[in-house]
Design a protein around this motif. Structure first.
Motif, PDB file in Angstrom:
ATOM      1  N   ALA A 274       1.163  19.515 -10.065  1.00  0.00           N
ATOM      2  CA  ALA A 274       1.529  20.521  -9.057  1.00  0.00           C
ATOM      3  C   ALA A 274       0.678  20.416  -7.806  1.00  0.00           C
ATOM      4  N   LEU A 275       0.300  19.198  -7.446  1.00  0.00           N
ATOM      5  CA  LEU A 275      -0.469  18.935  -6.228  1.00  0.00           C
ATOM      6  C   LEU A 275       0.380  18.078  -5.312  1.00  0.00           C
ATOM      7  N   TYR A 276       0.558  18.516  -4.086  1.00  0.00           N
ATOM      8  CA  TYR A 276       1.515  17.882  -3.188  1.00  0.00           C
ATOM      9  C   TYR A 276       0.816  17.292  -1.965  1.00  0.00           C
ATOM     10  N   TYR A 277       0.361  16.068  -2.120  1.00  0.00           N
ATOM     11  CA  TYR A 277      -0.273  15.307  -1.047  1.00  0.00           C
ATOM     12  C   TYR A 277       0.392  13.937  -0.993  1.00  0.00           C
ATOM     13  N   SER A 278       0.619  13.428   0.186  1.00  0.00           N
ATOM     14  CA  SER A 278       1.223  12.104   0.300  1.00  0.00           C
ATOM     15  C   SER A 278       0.189  10.989   0.377  1.00  0.00           C
ATOM     16  N   SER A 279      -1.084  11.335   0.568  1.00  0.00           N
ATOM     17  CA  SER A 279      -2.147  10.342   0.666  1.00  0.00           C
ATOM     18  C   SER A 279      -3.442  10.960   0.181  1.00  0.00           C
ATOM     19  N   PRO A 280      -4.343  10.172  -0.425  1.00  0.00           N
ATOM     20  CA  PRO A 280      -5.651  10.707  -0.797  1.00  0.00           C
ATOM     21  C   PRO A 280      -6.424  11.261   0.394  1.00  0.00           C
ATOM     22  N   LEU A 281      -6.166  10.720   1.572  1.00  0.00           N
ATOM     23  CA  LEU A 281      -6.877  11.205   2.746  1.00  0.00           C
ATOM     24  C   LEU A 281      -6.337  12.553   3.194  1.00  0.00           C
ATOM     25  N   ASP A 282      -5.080  12.857   2.860  1.00  0.00           N
ATOM     26  CA  ASP A 282      -4.557  14.195   3.096  1.00  0.00           C
ATOM     27  C   ASP A 282      -5.256  15.203   2.186  1.00  0.00           C
ATOM     28  N   ALA A 283      -5.492  14.802   0.949  1.00  0.00           N
ATOM     29  CA  ALA A 283      -6.191  15.697   0.024  1.00  0.00           C
ATOM     30  C   ALA A 283      -7.593  16.001   0.538  1.00  0.00           C
ATOM     31  N   ALA A 284      -8.294  14.966   0.989  1.00  0.00           N
ATOM     32  CA  ALA A 284      -9.658  15.161   1.496  1.00  0.00           C
ATOM     33  C   ALA A 284      -9.680  16.047   2.733  1.00  0.00           C
ATOM     34  N   ALA A 285      -8.579  16.052   3.494  1.00  0.00           N
ATOM     35  CA  ALA A 285      -8.521  16.834   4.732  1.00  0.00           C
ATOM     36  C   ALA A 285      -8.000  18.251   4.509  1.00  0.00           C
ATOM     37  N   ASP A 286      -7.735  18.626   3.271  1.00  0.00           N
ATOM     38  CA  ASP A 286      -7.261  19.980   2.981  1.00  0.00           C
ATOM     39  C   ASP A 286      -8.249  20.989   3.566  1.00  0.00           C
ATOM     40  N   PRO A 287      -7.784  21.910   4.417  1.00  0.00           N
ATOM     41  CA  PRO A 287      -8.702  22.862   5.056  1.00  0.00           C
ATOM     42  C   PRO A 287      -9.527  23.669   4.063  1.00  0.00           C
ATOM     43  N   ARG A 288      -9.011  23.852   2.846  1.00  0.00           N
ATOM     44  CA  ARG A 288      -9.757  24.624   1.845  1.00  0.00           C
ATOM     45  C   ARG A 288     -11.035  23.927   1.415  1.00  0.00           C
ATOM     46  N   PHE A 289     -11.095  22.597   1.650  1.00  0.00           N
ATOM     47  CA  PHE A 289     -12.215  21.815   1.129  1.00  0.00           C
ATOM     48  C   PHE A 289     -13.157  21.346   2.228  1.00  0.00           C
TER      49      PHE A 289
ATOM     50  N   VAL B 152       0.830  -1.194   0.000  1.00  0.00           N
ATOM     51  CA  VAL B 152       0.000   0.000   0.000  1.00  0.00           C
ATOM     52  C   VAL B 152       0.868   1.248   0.000  1.00  0.00           C
ATOM     53  N   ARG B 153       1.949   1.236   0.749  1.00  0.00           N
ATOM     54  CA  ARG B 153       2.848   2.396   0.762  1.00  0.00           C
ATOM     55  C   ARG B 153       3.400   2.676  -0.631  1.00  0.00           C
ATOM     56  N   ALA B 154       3.695   1.610  -1.370  1.00  0.00           N
ATOM     57  CA  ALA B 154       4.218   1.787  -2.725  1.00  0.00           C
ATOM     58  C   ALA B 154       3.183   2.420  -3.641  1.00  0.00           C
ATOM     59  N   VAL B 155       1.939   1.966  -3.555  1.00  0.00           N
ATOM     60  CA  VAL B 155       0.931   2.527  -4.440  1.00  0.00           C
ATOM     61  C   VAL B 155       0.561   3.945  -4.009  1.00  0.00           C
ATOM     62  N   LEU B 156       0.674   4.251  -2.718  1.00  0.00           N
ATOM     63  CA  LEU B 156       0.481   5.629  -2.269  1.00  0.00           C
ATOM     64  C   LEU B 156       1.570   6.539  -2.837  1.00  0.00           C
ATOM     65  N   ARG B 157       2.805   6.050  -2.876  1.00  0.00           N
ATOM     66  CA  ARG B 157       3.881   6.841  -3.476  1.00  0.00           C
ATOM     67  C   ARG B 157       3.611   7.076  -4.960  1.00  0.00           C
ATOM     68  N   ALA B 158       3.114   6.053  -5.645  1.00  0.00           N
ATOM     69  CA  ALA B 158       2.802   6.206  -7.067  1.00  0.00           C
ATOM     70  C   ALA B 158       1.683   7.223  -7.260  1.00  0.00           C
ATOM     71  N   TRP B 159       0.635   7.148  -6.425  1.00  0.00           N
ATOM     72  CA  TRP B 159      -0.462   8.118  -6.497  1.00  0.00           C
ATOM     73  C   TRP B 159       0.063   9.531  -6.254  1.00  0.00           C
ATOM     74  N   SER B 160       0.908   9.692  -5.229  1.00  0.00           N
ATOM     75  CA  SER B 160       1.445  11.007  -4.902  1.00  0.00           C
ATOM     76  C   SER B 160       2.295  11.554  -6.042  1.00  0.00           C
ATOM     77  N   ALA B 161       3.079  10.685  -6.678  1.00  0.00           N
ATOM     78  CA  ALA B 161       3.888  11.118  -7.821  1.00  0.00           C
ATOM     79  C   ALA B 161       3.001  11.567  -8.973  1.00  0.00           C
ATOM     80  N   CYS B 162       1.910  10.845  -9.192  1.00  0.00           N
ATOM     81  CA  CYS B 162       0.952  11.231 -10.230  1.00  0.00           C
ATOM     82  C   CYS B 162       0.357  12.602  -9.924  1.00  0.00           C
ATOM     83  N   MET B 163       0.009  12.856  -8.680  1.00  0.00           N
ATOM     84  CA  MET B 163      -0.545  14.152  -8.296  1.00  0.00           C
ATOM     85  C   MET B 163       0.482  15.257  -8.482  1.00  0.00           C
ATOM     86  N   ARG B 164       1.750  14.967  -8.225  1.00  0.00           N
ATOM     87  CA  ARG B 164       2.791  15.986  -8.358  1.00  0.00           C
ATOM     88  C   ARG B 164       2.940  16.461  -9.798  1.00  0.00           C
ATOM     89  N   THR B 165       2.622  15.607 -10.754  1.00  0.00           N
ATOM     90  CA  THR B 165       2.704  16.043 -12.148  1.00  0.00           C
ATOM     91  C   THR B 165       1.684  17.127 -12.450  1.00  0.00           C
TER      92      THR B 165
END
Length: 346
Positions: free
Chosen positions: A263-278, A248-261
């Protein structure tokens, strides 16, 4: 919270709440997507590891291995993932983990909680105590247990609601909690908890007070010796254990790398959901754009398929070990739902 409020709301956390929105990583400082945005540049410079600027050689390697395929299994997942051949999955709402039959769904949990409060009020009214049920604002809940267990997956909903369970309606706001206008009747706590056995105004207080009576009515005929929280604890444990699994850690890293392309910098989808802006306010174009990218990266990396497969693998031994105790929980859940339906709920 007052002692009276604590007694009134003496309900264990509902199973669907456990671990559903918990974070595997602490929130990081993040910025809205957009090239050249100063906040974005600061996040890139300060976010450890995943958001750090890449050396040219490493960037080229990632472009070759991740950007084109955005985290293909062959380049980002360890051999254990490839060997296990997890199914390609995306729709979280359709997932069913081994322990799910022993947990109430989010909506069933709401019905049972409402039933408890109705039974509590029926008891307190016999003593002339005002309805003690908390007047919490009604909140949306996911339709199924796993709809958001690994983050959002419904692209159609995300297009309008972003990371919300549903799109906020105009005027939707959590009302401010009003403080008690007057001190509670000193008899109220005795009636609720039965801390002083006896009678109030000539009426005998039930064992354990009205709280005890409500619980007994809700669990009438339930199997003896049931540990009502066992399934929830096991579900929590498997969720967090799966998040520590290297697959799971490996696929989270792959997801995070995909998001970085993007310009989005989250290490987990749950971090994205917890973004205070949202979290509050109207759904913005930024939120829906981030949500759409999140789901696209989940699909390209098969994050849901990998995570679900790993957690299912972790739950099966628990199911075998605790089958009898879990069956008692299943029976108890059905009894509670029957009581709720009898009260016109659910």
């Amino acid at each position: 919270m007052s002692v009276v409020a604590a007694a009134v709301t003496d309900r264990r956390p509902m199973p669907h709440q456990a671990g559903r929105f918990g974070r595997l990583h602490a929130p990081r400082r993040r910025s809205a997507p957009g090239r050249g945005d100063p906040a974005s540049r600061r996040a890139s410079a300060t976010t450890p590891a995943l958001a750090a600027p890449l050396a040219p050689a490493l960037a080229a390697a990632l472009l070759a291995a991740l950007v084109a395929g955005c985290g293909s299994t062959a380049s980002t997942a360890p051999a254990a993932v490839a060997a296990a051949r997890p199914p390609s999955l995306l729709d979280g709402a359709s997932l069913r983990l081994p322990l799910d039959p022993y947990l109430l769904s989010p909506r069933e949990s709401v019905s049972v909680a409402q039933a408890y409060r109705v039974l509590l009020a029926q008891c307190t009214r016999r003593f002339g105590v005002p309805d003690p049920r908390p007047r919490a604002a009604t909140a949306d809940v996911p339709a199924t247990l796993n709809e958001r267990r690994y983050g959002i997956t419904d692209a159609a909903l995300a297009a309008t609601a972003g990371y919300r369970v549903s799109k906020p309606r105009p005027g939707d706001a959590t009302p401010a909690s009003a403080g008690a206008a007057t001190a509670p009747d000193p008899r109220t706590l005795d009636i609720l908890t039965g801390r002083h056995p006896g009678a109030v105004d000539g009426r005998p207080v039930p064992a354990g007070g009205c709280v005890g009576e409500a619980k007994r009515r809700l669990h009438a005929t339930a199997p003896a010796g049931t540990d009502p929280d066992l399934a929830q604890r096991l579900s929590q444990s498997s969720y967090f254990a799966s998040g520590r699994d290297e697959r799971v850690r490996a696929v989270l890293r792959a997801w995070s790398a995909c998001m970085r392309t993007h310009a989005l910098y989250y290490s987990s989808p749950l971090d994205a959901a917890a973004d205070p802006r949202f979290r509050t306010g109207p759904v913005s174009a930024t939120e829906t754009a981030v949500a759409a990218t999140d789901i696209a990266c989940k699909k390209q990396t098969n994050l849901v398929g990998v995570w679900f497969s790993v957690e299912s693998e972790l739950q099966r031994p628990d199911l075998a070990t605790h089958r009898r105790a879990l069956e008692r929980i299943r029976q108890t859940n059905q009894i509670q739902l029957t009581v709720a339906r009898g009260l016109g709920l659910g």
